[in-house]
Design a protein around this motif. Structure first.
Motif, short mmCIF file in Angstrom:
data_model
loop_
_atom_site.label_atom_id
_atom_site.label_comp_id
_atom_site.label_asym_id
_atom_site.label_seq_id
_atom_site.Cartn_x
_atom_site.Cartn_y
_atom_site.Cartn_z
N LYS A 294 5.17 1.40 1.04
CA LYS A 294 3.92 1.83 1.67
C LYS A 294 4.19 2.63 2.93
CE LYS A 294 1.21 -1.15 3.80
NZ LYS A 294 0.21 -2.22 4.06
N ASN B 138 2.97 6.36 3.66
CA ASN B 138 2.13 6.67 4.81
C ASN B 138 2.71 7.77 5.69
OD1 ASN B 138 0.28 4.73 4.05
ND2 ASN B 138 1.05 3.16 5.44
N ASN C 252 -2.08 -0.16 -2.65
CA ASN C 252 -2.10 -0.14 -1.19
C ASN C 252 -3.51 -0.37 -0.66
OD1 ASN C 252 0.58 0.46 -1.37
ND2 ASN C 252 0.44 2.50 -0.49
#
Length: 250
Positions: A51, A55, A203
């Motif tokens: 994640k 990001n 997510n």
């Protein structure tokens, strides 16, 4: 971090090819089988690592584009949007799971941009405004929206190769009226793009769980119970009902 700002509405979601690549490369390198249980339930550390990499894609993408010149070059950078038109699963609680089919062609009607705050003086909602990048006179409006282009001051990300927005155009079910033949039809053919569920949903869902956020649709206090909605659309009407009625007429 605050030098550049991307502003999205609640019915928009940014999908980037770079995020897709990070996700798929990580799964391949770590032999993650997406057909089995979600990664967060199998290896939470690996999930957080993946994640974090996902990001970081947008910031790296912007930095790379800025570094082609310098901080004083671009007024803003534009993402085009695909309308998410097909209400495939009306029983789902979450917007990104209710609508699946997107239009084939991205367009600039509801584009959103990354503003260069260093040089921005004022702006329109989707694009256009006043900017002093490259010593441009801020009193002279920069016109770059839809058919009008200013490639000297504005960069447009390419939807197929770089990314764009999923715009859940009718997620509140008040934009498409039953007798408006032009509005109820997609602007281009529909494509079964499942990236939102295949790559991003885990997510998103995890963020809801961590934040203990309840599902927000349907919301009894929402727009469908307002006087405006009832006057123009009738109590209880929705796109799902209109599509059903339309199909029955056919």
């Amino acid at each position: 971090r605050d030098h550049y700002t991307l502003s999205l509405d609640a019915d928009e979601f940014l999908l980037l090819n770079g995020i897709d690549k990070v996700y798929n490369d990580y799964n391949e390198d770590h032999q993650v089988d997406q057909d089995k249980a979600e990664l967060v339930s199998v290896d939470e550390d690996a999930f957080e690592e993946r994640k974090k990499l996902m990001n970081g894609v947008l910031a790296n993408m912007v930095k790379k584009k800025v570094d082609e010149f310098d901080d004083d070059h671009w007024c803003w950078m534009t993402f085009q949007s695909w309308q998410m038109w097909q209400l495939a699963f009306p029983e789902e609680n979450y917007m990104v799971r209710r609508f699946i089919g997107r239009e084939d062609k991205a367009q600039l009607t509801w584009s959103k941009v990354i503003w260069n705050n260093k040089h921005l003086h004022y702006t329109g909602y989707h694009a256009g405004g006043s900017c002093s990048a490259q010593d441009h006179d801020w009193r002279q409006i920069i016109y770059d929206w839809r058919e009008k282009k200013d490639p000297k001051h504005v960069y447009r990300f390419d939807p197929p190769t770089e990314g764009g927005l999923f715009h859940y155009y009718n997620c509140r079910q008040v934009r498409i009226e039953p007798d408006d033949k032009n509005a109820r039809n997609p602007w281009s053919k529909l494509v079964n793009d499942t990236r939102m569920l295949d790559i991003y949903w885990e997510n998103v869902e995890n963020s809801f769980k961590i934040g203990k956020l309840p599902a927000t649709y349907p919301d009894e206090s929402d727009v469908m119970n307002t006087k405006y909605y009832r006057t123009h659309y009738g109590f209880g009407n929705s796109m799902a009902n209109w599509v059903k009625q339309y199909d029955e007429k056919k």
